[in-house]
Design an enzyme around this catalytic site. Structure first.
Site, PDB file in Angstrom:
ATOM      1  N   ASP A 215     -28.285 -29.240 -70.754  1.00 49.23           N
ATOM      2  CA  ASP A 215     -29.603 -29.229 -71.386  1.00 49.23           C
ATOM      3  C   ASP A 215     -30.330 -30.534 -71.072  1.00 49.23           C
ATOM      4  O   ASP A 215     -29.761 -31.612 -71.236  1.00 49.23           O
ATOM      5  CB  ASP A 215     -29.464 -29.048 -72.901  1.00 49.23           C
ATOM      6  CG  ASP A 215     -30.779 -28.634 -73.544  1.00 49.23           C
ATOM      7  OD1 ASP A 215     -31.631 -28.048 -72.843  1.00 49.23           O
ATOM      8  OD2 ASP A 215     -30.969 -28.910 -74.745  1.00 49.23           O
TER       9      ASP A 215
ATOM     10  N   HIS B  36     -42.434 -34.143 -76.056  1.00 49.37           N
ATOM     11  CA  HIS B  36     -41.319 -33.999 -76.997  1.00 49.37           C
ATOM     12  C   HIS B  36     -40.583 -35.328 -77.154  1.00 49.37           C
ATOM     13  O   HIS B  36     -40.307 -35.774 -78.265  1.00 49.37           O
ATOM     14  CB  HIS B  36     -40.367 -32.904 -76.503  1.00 49.37           C
ATOM     15  CG  HIS B  36     -39.096 -32.784 -77.294  1.00 49.37           C
ATOM     16  ND1 HIS B  36     -39.077 -32.304 -78.588  1.00 49.37           N
ATOM     17  CD2 HIS B  36     -37.807 -33.109 -76.989  1.00 49.37           C
ATOM     18  CE1 HIS B  36     -37.821 -32.322 -79.035  1.00 49.37           C
ATOM     19  NE2 HIS B  36     -37.040 -32.814 -78.094  1.00 49.37           N
TER      20      HIS B  36
ATOM     21  N   ARG C 170     -37.980 -44.639 -83.456  1.00 48.84           N
ATOM     22  CA  ARG C 170     -38.314 -45.988 -82.963  1.00 48.84           C
ATOM     23  C   ARG C 170     -39.828 -46.094 -82.821  1.00 48.84           C
ATOM     24  O   ARG C 170     -40.360 -46.077 -81.712  1.00 48.84           O
ATOM     25  CB  ARG C 170     -37.666 -46.224 -81.585  1.00 48.84           C
ATOM     26  CG  ARG C 170     -36.146 -46.179 -81.554  1.00 48.84           C
ATOM     27  CD  ARG C 170     -35.642 -46.295 -80.114  1.00 48.84           C
ATOM     28  NE  ARG C 170     -36.184 -45.253 -79.261  1.00 48.84           N
ATOM     29  CZ  ARG C 170     -35.655 -44.035 -79.125  1.00 48.84           C
ATOM     30  NH1 ARG C 170     -34.543 -43.724 -79.758  1.00 48.84           N
ATOM     31  NH2 ARG C 170     -36.214 -43.139 -78.335  1.00 48.84           N
TER      32      ARG C 170
ATOM     33  N   GLU D 252     -35.276 -25.081 -80.906  1.00 53.66           N
ATOM     34  CA  GLU D 252     -36.009 -25.767 -79.837  1.00 53.66           C
ATOM     35  C   GLU D 252     -36.450 -24.716 -78.832  1.00 53.66           C
ATOM     36  O   GLU D 252     -35.625 -23.982 -78.290  1.00 53.66           O
ATOM     37  CB  GLU D 252     -35.131 -26.832 -79.150  1.00 53.66           C
ATOM     38  CG  GLU D 252     -34.849 -28.024 -80.054  1.00 53.66           C
ATOM     39  CD  GLU D 252     -34.154 -29.186 -79.340  1.00 53.66           C
ATOM     40  OE1 GLU D 252     -33.600 -28.970 -78.239  1.00 53.66           O
ATOM     41  OE2 GLU D 252     -34.164 -30.305 -79.897  1.00 53.66           O
TER      42      GLU D 252
ATOM     43  N   GLU E 177     -37.268 -23.596 -75.440  1.00 53.66           N
ATOM     44  CA  GLU E 177     -37.001 -24.093 -74.086  1.00 53.66           C
ATOM     45  C   GLU E 177     -37.034 -22.920 -73.107  1.00 53.66           C
ATOM     46  O   GLU E 177     -36.981 -21.765 -73.503  1.00 53.66           O
ATOM     47  CB  GLU E 177     -35.605 -24.736 -74.010  1.00 53.66           C
ATOM     48  CG  GLU E 177     -35.403 -25.857 -75.014  1.00 53.66           C
ATOM     49  CD  GLU E 177     -34.162 -26.707 -74.749  1.00 53.66           C
ATOM     50  OE1 GLU E 177     -33.596 -26.624 -73.639  1.00 53.66           O
ATOM     51  OE2 GLU E 177     -33.770 -27.465 -75.672  1.00 53.66           O
TER      52      GLU E 177
ATOM     53  N   ASP F  86     -32.497 -23.577 -78.209  1.00 50.54           N
ATOM     54  CA  ASP F  86     -31.440 -24.569 -78.407  1.00 50.54           C
ATOM     55  C   ASP F  86     -31.413 -24.941 -79.892  1.00 50.54           C
ATOM     56  O   ASP F  86     -31.971 -25.952 -80.310  1.00 50.54           O
ATOM     57  CB  ASP F  86     -31.749 -25.795 -77.512  1.00 50.54           C
ATOM     58  CG  ASP F  86     -30.734 -26.908 -77.697  1.00 50.54           C
ATOM     59  OD1 ASP F  86     -29.599 -26.626 -78.117  1.00 50.54           O
ATOM     60  OD2 ASP F  86     -31.092 -28.072 -77.417  1.00 50.54           O
TER      61      ASP F  86
ATOM     62  N   TYR G   6     -25.201 -38.722 -82.964  1.00 52.02           N
ATOM     63  CA  TYR G   6     -25.660 -38.829 -81.581  1.00 52.02           C
ATOM     64  C   TYR G   6     -25.437 -40.191 -80.922  1.00 52.02           C
ATOM     65  O   TYR G   6     -25.500 -40.303 -79.702  1.00 52.02           O
ATOM     66  CB  TYR G   6     -27.124 -38.389 -81.464  1.00 52.02           C
ATOM     67  CG  TYR G   6     -28.173 -39.464 -81.644  1.00 52.02           C
ATOM     68  CD1 TYR G   6     -28.876 -39.949 -80.537  1.00 52.02           C
ATOM     69  CD2 TYR G   6     -28.462 -39.971 -82.898  1.00 52.02           C
ATOM     70  CE1 TYR G   6     -29.842 -40.927 -80.703  1.00 52.02           C
ATOM     71  CE2 TYR G   6     -29.420 -40.936 -83.060  1.00 52.02           C
ATOM     72  CZ  TYR G   6     -30.112 -41.423 -81.971  1.00 52.02           C
ATOM     73  OH  TYR G   6     -31.068 -42.390 -82.130  1.00 52.02           O
TER      74      TYR G   6
ATOM     75  N   THR H  33     -36.877 -29.161 -75.007  1.00 55.37           N
ATOM     76  CA  THR H  33     -37.956 -28.625 -75.835  1.00 55.37           C
ATOM     77  C   THR H  33     -39.302 -28.765 -75.136  1.00 55.37           C
ATOM     78  O   THR H  33     -39.634 -29.834 -74.638  1.00 55.37           O
ATOM     79  CB  THR H  33     -38.012 -29.385 -77.173  1.00 55.37           C
ATOM     80  OG1 THR H  33     -36.706 -29.396 -77.721  1.00 55.37           O
ATOM     81  CG2 THR H  33     -38.983 -28.729 -78.126  1.00 55.37           C
TER      82      THR H  33
HETATM   83 MN    MN Z   1     -32.629 -29.098 -76.351  1.00 53.41          MN
END
Ligand code: MN
Length: 468
Positions: A151, A158, A167, A224, A226, A258, A269, A385
């Protein structure tokens, strides 16, 4: 790699399957995507390769049996008495691009009546054409047989939206405009449209610094929007695919959802990227729309402004700059369980276009193999996305219900917690998905002077988490 427009795209081309000539259909004779269906009650037992045409399906296995399709174009596989359509589709994927083009031309000849052998033989027609209604009622679509799934994160809009939430001062990381960012997903949990998706369970970030993580059903479940690319011929381990050849290695495209567990994602993550927040399910639409069918809808790659770096030479070509993009309109719709109970129609959440992607599919394929990584037939590459420059073109709830706008002047950069819920016609509100929600994704291509083609739908209903 220049997309070829030929007689199969002629907007005046019609089929003797009348419903294929209706202007709104996803499946005119100019489209002819591939799908595989399993059934026990219809003409056949096992899995067959079916090509939707108007409100009918053309059965390639039966066409081949009836000697209307040459073996050099299509090879049906069998296990004993059972037909194995998934393997037959993989055989199409593995054939060289000129064979795939010939197969398309052969199907167009049969369905236009230029070759009248199917049109004029009622027995053959009965055997090789099945009504869409019967297939949808009695058949089960079979997922493309992907051994691997990657992916990407190819939408600048996005990436900027999501980066801004985490951030605010530095939304885009320095690598973004130099490499198509991606991660390796999980092929085992790819499911086909119509499959229920169970809310995942997992760890959530501690609510205070140094605290213990939470554990339980995902609270921030998202989709998402896609597009997926299905790999045709692969490359040998240690070899790479050049930007010029990249598109010959793609069989076609489908819609991809997704599904994403945002609370699980936020905690897990760092530093290696998505893991359990993504691999509980990814839904694909059942139809592979070929790159050949998409030829009239090509457009230039994302136009980089003066301050953007040019891609490194291995990801740059004139062809890619001029026609590396594809103008595919993508839409996301939602219906809650309550809406369905009350007979209400789904509501549209967003509409965007694949042409807004920063990286092209060819660049993703080339970059994926530049180190010698081998792609294999059937592999699925997700685009990331698809979000556009406006709020209504945001391809996930994470972005859609977020109050920030990094593109406003001056930019409004607020932390990701400030959200405006979406109101449903029942009075219900959604910041993220609830149990019973059905997400419906649609995609289609329209351009003056050409027939509209569509991808069908990619659907999934959220079912409650298992008890923990
Ligand atoms: Mn994705």
């Amino acid at each position: 790699m220049a997309p070829i427009i030929d007689e199969t795209h002629d907007p005046k081309l019609e089929s003797w399957v009348e419903s294929a000539n209706e202007p709104g259909t996803d499946f005119p004779i100019q489209n002819l995507p591939y799908s595989v269906w399993n059934t026990t009650n219809l003409n056949f037992q096992g899995d067959h390769v079916l090509v939707p045409i108007g409100d009918q399906f053309l059965d390639l296995d039966e066409l081949s049996e009836a000697k209307l399709l040459n073996e050099s174009l299509f090879q049906p596989f069998h296990y004993g008495d059972l037909d194995d359509g998934a393997r037959s589709l993989m055989a199409i994927a593995q054939s060289p691009i000129h064979v795939r083009r010939s197969l398309r031309k052969r199907l167009v000849a049969l369905l236009s009546g230029e070759d009248a052998s199917l049109r004029d033989d009622s027995k053959l027609r009965e055997r090789c054409l099945i009504s869409r209604e019967d297939v949808l009622n009695d058949g089960v679509p079979i997922c493309i047989q992907s051994r691997d799934y990657t992916d990407f994160y190819a939408s600048l809009h996005h990436a900027t939206n999501v980066g801004s939430m985490f951030r605010p001062d530095n939304p885009l990381l320095p690598n973004y405009k130099h490499i198509p960012i991606g991660y390796h997903g999980r092929a085992s949990s790819i499911v086909v449209s119509g499959t229920d998706v169970r809310r995942p369970v997992g760890q959530q970030a501690p609510t205070e610094d140094g605290g213990s993580p939470g554990f339980g059903p995902c609270k921030l479940l998202d989709y998402e929007m896609e597009m997926g690319a299905i790999i045709a011929q692969g490359n040998e381990l240690g070899e790479s695919i050049s930007i010029e050849d990249a598109e010959d290695h793609i069989l076609g495209m489908c819609i991809l959802n997704d599904w994403s567990a945002r609370d699980l994602q936020k905690w897990e993550y760092v530093p290696l990227g998505p893991f359990l927040a993504k691999n509980f399910a990814s839904t694909v639409s059942p139809y592979v729309v070929t790159m050949e069918a998409l030829a009239p809808f090509r457009c230039g790659a994302f136009e980089r402004d003066g301050s953007d770096p040019q891609p490194l030479p291995y990801m740059d070509s004139e062809g890619n700059r001029e026609s590396g993009g594809i103008d595919i309109t993508v839409e996301v719709w939602l219906s809650s369980a309550q809406m369905r109970d009350k007979g209400m129609d789904p509501i549209k959440l967003s509409q965007g276009s694949f042409k807004d992607m920063y990286w092209t599919i060819a660049q993703m394929v080339t970059h994926h193999t530049v180190n010698g990584c081998n792609l294999q037939p059937g592999d699925l590459l997700g685009s990331g996305t698809i979000s556009g420059p406006t709020r209504g073109a945001r391809g996930s709830l994470l972005e859609l219900t977020w109050d920030g706008d990094p593109f406003a002047e001056p930019p409004v950069l607020v932390p990701g917690t400030q959200r405006t819920p979406i109101e449903l016609p029942t009075g219900e509100e959604r910041k993220f998905l609830a149990d019973g929600d059905e997400v419906i994704m649609k995609a289609y291509c329209e351009r003056d002077g050409f027939r509209r083609i569509g991808f069908g739908e990619c659907r999934g209903i959220i079912t409650p988490a298992r008890s923990v």
